[in-house]
Design an enzyme around this catalytic site. Sequence first.
Site, mmCIF file in Angstrom:
data_model
loop_
_atom_site.group_PDB
_atom_site.id
_atom_site.type_symbol
_atom_site.label_atom_id
_atom_site.label_comp_id
_atom_site.label_asym_id
_atom_site.label_seq_id
_atom_site.Cartn_x
_atom_site.Cartn_y
_atom_site.Cartn_z
ATOM 1 N N ASP A 221 0.844 -1.204 0.000
ATOM 2 C CA ASP A 221 0.000 0.000 0.000
ATOM 3 C C ASP A 221 0.880 1.256 0.000
ATOM 4 O OD1 ASP A 221 -2.481 -1.641 0.565
ATOM 5 O OD2 ASP A 221 -1.259 -2.108 2.304
ATOM 6 N N HIS B 288 -4.520 -3.456 6.365
ATOM 7 C CA HIS B 288 -4.351 -3.718 4.926
ATOM 8 C C HIS B 288 -5.722 -4.127 4.390
ATOM 9 C CE1 HIS B 288 -2.876 -4.981 1.087
ATOM 10 N NE2 HIS B 288 -3.278 -6.225 1.289
HETATM 11 N N1 LIG Z 1 -0.521 -8.097 2.414
HETATM 12 C C1 LIG Z 1 -0.552 -7.878 1.112
HETATM 13 O O1 LIG Z 1 -0.289 -6.738 0.668
HETATM 14 C C2 LIG Z 1 -0.884 -8.970 0.122
HETATM 15 C C3 LIG Z 1 -0.666 -8.729 -1.245
HETATM 16 C C4 LIG Z 1 -0.989 -9.739 -2.155
HETATM 17 C C5 LIG Z 1 -1.493 -10.950 -1.696
HETATM 18 N N2 LIG Z 1 -1.672 -11.151 -0.371
HETATM 19 C C6 LIG Z 1 -2.155 -12.436 0.141
HETATM 20 O O2 LIG Z 1 -1.099 -13.395 0.073
HETATM 21 C C7 LIG Z 1 -1.639 -14.706 0.077
HETATM 22 C C8 LIG Z 1 -0.995 -15.555 -1.017
HETATM 23 O O3 LIG Z 1 -1.335 -15.055 -2.283
HETATM 24 P P1 LIG Z 1 -0.908 -15.838 -3.640
HETATM 25 O O4 LIG Z 1 -1.425 -14.998 -4.742
HETATM 26 O O5 LIG Z 1 0.532 -16.219 -3.597
HETATM 27 O O6 LIG Z 1 -1.828 -17.137 -3.512
HETATM 28 P P2 LIG Z 1 -1.641 -18.542 -4.226
HETATM 29 O O7 LIG Z 1 -2.940 -19.262 -4.099
HETATM 30 O O8 LIG Z 1 -1.016 -18.384 -5.582
HETATM 31 O O9 LIG Z 1 -0.564 -19.244 -3.298
HETATM 32 C C9 LIG Z 1 -0.817 -19.564 -1.970
HETATM 33 C C10 LIG Z 1 -0.017 -20.801 -1.639
HETATM 34 O O10 LIG Z 1 -0.151 -21.045 -0.249
HETATM 35 C C11 LIG Z 1 -0.225 -22.435 -0.071
HETATM 36 N N3 LIG Z 1 -0.753 -22.764 1.250
HETATM 37 C C12 LIG Z 1 -2.035 -22.834 1.666
HETATM 38 N N4 LIG Z 1 -2.095 -23.224 2.946
HETATM 39 C C13 LIG Z 1 -0.822 -23.379 3.366
HETATM 40 C C14 LIG Z 1 -0.225 -23.773 4.591
HETATM 41 N N5 LIG Z 1 -0.964 -24.090 5.663
HETATM 42 N N6 LIG Z 1 1.114 -23.825 4.664
HETATM 43 C C15 LIG Z 1 1.884 -23.523 3.590
HETATM 44 N N7 LIG Z 1 1.386 -23.170 2.398
HETATM 45 C C16 LIG Z 1 0.041 -23.083 2.287
HETATM 46 C C17 LIG Z 1 -1.097 -22.908 -1.237
HETATM 47 O O11 LIG Z 1 -0.980 -24.290 -1.475
HETATM 48 C C18 LIG Z 1 -0.538 -22.053 -2.379
HETATM 49 O O12 LIG Z 1 0.550 -22.704 -3.030
HETATM 50 C C19 LIG Z 1 -3.140 -14.521 -0.103
HETATM 51 O O13 LIG Z 1 -3.783 -14.613 1.163
HETATM 52 C C20 LIG Z 1 -3.257 -13.109 -0.650
HETATM 53 O O14 LIG Z 1 -4.518 -12.542 -0.399
HETATM 54 C C21 LIG Z 1 -1.380 -10.192 0.539
HETATM 55 O O1 LIG Z 2 -6.323 -7.332 -2.633
HETATM 56 C C1 LIG Z 2 -6.014 -8.494 -2.409
HETATM 57 O O2 LIG Z 2 -6.816 -9.362 -2.043
HETATM 58 C C2 LIG Z 2 -4.579 -8.917 -2.599
HETATM 59 C C3 LIG Z 2 -3.651 -8.017 -1.877
HETATM 60 O O3 LIG Z 2 -4.007 -7.872 -0.542
HETATM 61 C C4 LIG Z 2 -3.475 -6.679 -2.543
HETATM 62 O O4 LIG Z 2 -3.582 -5.653 -1.884
HETATM 63 O O5 LIG Z 2 -3.181 -6.656 -3.755
#
Ligand SMILES: NC(=O)c1ccc[n+]([C@@H]2O[C@H](COP(=O)([O-])OP(=O)(O)OC[C@H]3O[C@@H](n4cnc5c(N)ncnc54)[C@H](O)[C@@H]3O)[C@@H](O)[C@H]2O)c1
Ligand SMILES: O=C(O)C[C@H](O)C(=O)O
Length: 336
Positions: free
Chosen positions: A160, A188
């Site tokens: 952000d 967030h």
């Molecule tokens: N804070 C932020 O700014 C931000 C930004 C983008 C995404 N995210 C979050 O990050 C997370 C991951 O996003 P992504 O796009 O990589 O998702 P994705 O689905 O591509 O990958 C997630 C991975 O986590 C694995 N997983 C699930 N449970 C697990 C566990 N108990 N232990 C280990 N691995 C596990 C899944 O098998 C998968 O491979 C999501 O919750 C998404 O919303 C946060």
């Molecule tokens: O918005 C989402 O769910 C993914 C991530 O937290 C983001 O801010 O891009």
Amino acid sequence: MTAPLRVLVTGAAGQIGYSIVIRIADGTVFGKDQPVQLVLLDVPQCSNVLEGVVFELQDCALPTLHSVEAVTEEKPAFTGIDYAFLVGAMPRREGMERKDLLAANVKIFKSQGKALAEYAKPTTKVIVVGNPANTNAFIAAKYAAGKIPAKNFSAMTRLDHNRALAQLALKTGTTIGDVKNVIIWGNHSGTQFPDVTHATVKKNGTETDAYSAVGDNAFLQGPFIATVQKRGGVIIEKRKLSSAMSAAKAACDHIHDWHFGTKAGEHVSMAVPSDGSYGIPQGLIFSFPVTIEGGEWKIVQGLSFDDFAKGKIAATTKELEEERDDALKACDDANI
Ligand SMILES: NC(=O)c1ccc[n+]([C@@H]2O[C@H](COP(=O)([O-])OP(=O)(O)OC[C@H]3O[C@@H](n4cnc5c(N)ncnc54)[C@H](O)[C@@H]3O)[C@@H](O)[C@H]2O)c1
Ligand SMILES: O=C(O)C[C@H](O)C(=O)O
């Protein structure tokens, strides 16, 4: 020779994982002279994908990558680690809010909080990326309490923060290096408060406050805030997948600065346990402006708020309190 750092990435078979591991392995995060032992955790169903990621990292032939291993259980994942990137969690899809993930994801962080307490070094530093990130970090910290101090837990609002820098640079016709000291307050989520009151922009060689540089208060209090708040949802709408390249880059910025410190005169946004600063309830994982020195963050003190800012901060605080209460209930119900 410098001792290697042992660094865990969870969800390493996922999309953020794929973009994050190369930056940790190639020295971008911990420096070109710091060897790294990478530990990649994902669920057993993803073990083949995980192995493919390990093979690719080996094929990168990186001098800083001391070793890389793929695991599907918590004990080998968390044992002896120095840093944990907790990414593994379900991402939201179109039409969902991040807090809709709470029931599914909070159990992961309860279990991993316990694993951190049992197996990780007491000095381990943790960034939670998996959503809802602030509340997941709160839960992980709670279940690691007594073994790992709460101050070692953080959640990622750096994406952000970076989005806010980029929007200011675009609006003022400057580049990222010319803009500094934006602040993300709170969660967030859509209630976060991207605040440019203390930001500066360097334009034609002169540094001014962001409000003067933009010259459009209505933009800064309206479309600017909404764009940053809603950016994650817009990316999902466009890509049909949540942000990954930018999220991985932000996670690496967050840990890089925690490890090396912030630049003189600059702060970054990081969601950390509140110590009561600015009236935020103690223990909530709340995004504040922080400076970092010697591996320790400090919340920037003494900033003032007008009524507009006070209202925004109250709304995001309320949401975090509600998420915290829902998460605690979900953890009580979860038989882990
Ligand atoms: N804070 C932020 O700014 C931000 C930004 C983008 C995404 N995210 C979050 O990050 C997370 C991951 O996003 P992504 O796009 O990589 O998702 P994705 O689905 O591509 O990958 C997630 C991975 O986590 C694995 N997983 C699930 N449970 C697990 C566990 N108990 N232990 C280990 N691995 C596990 C899944 O098998 C998968 O491979 C999501 O919750 C998404 O919303 C946060
Ligand atoms: O918005 C989402 O769910 C993914 C991530 O937290 C983001 O801010 O891009």
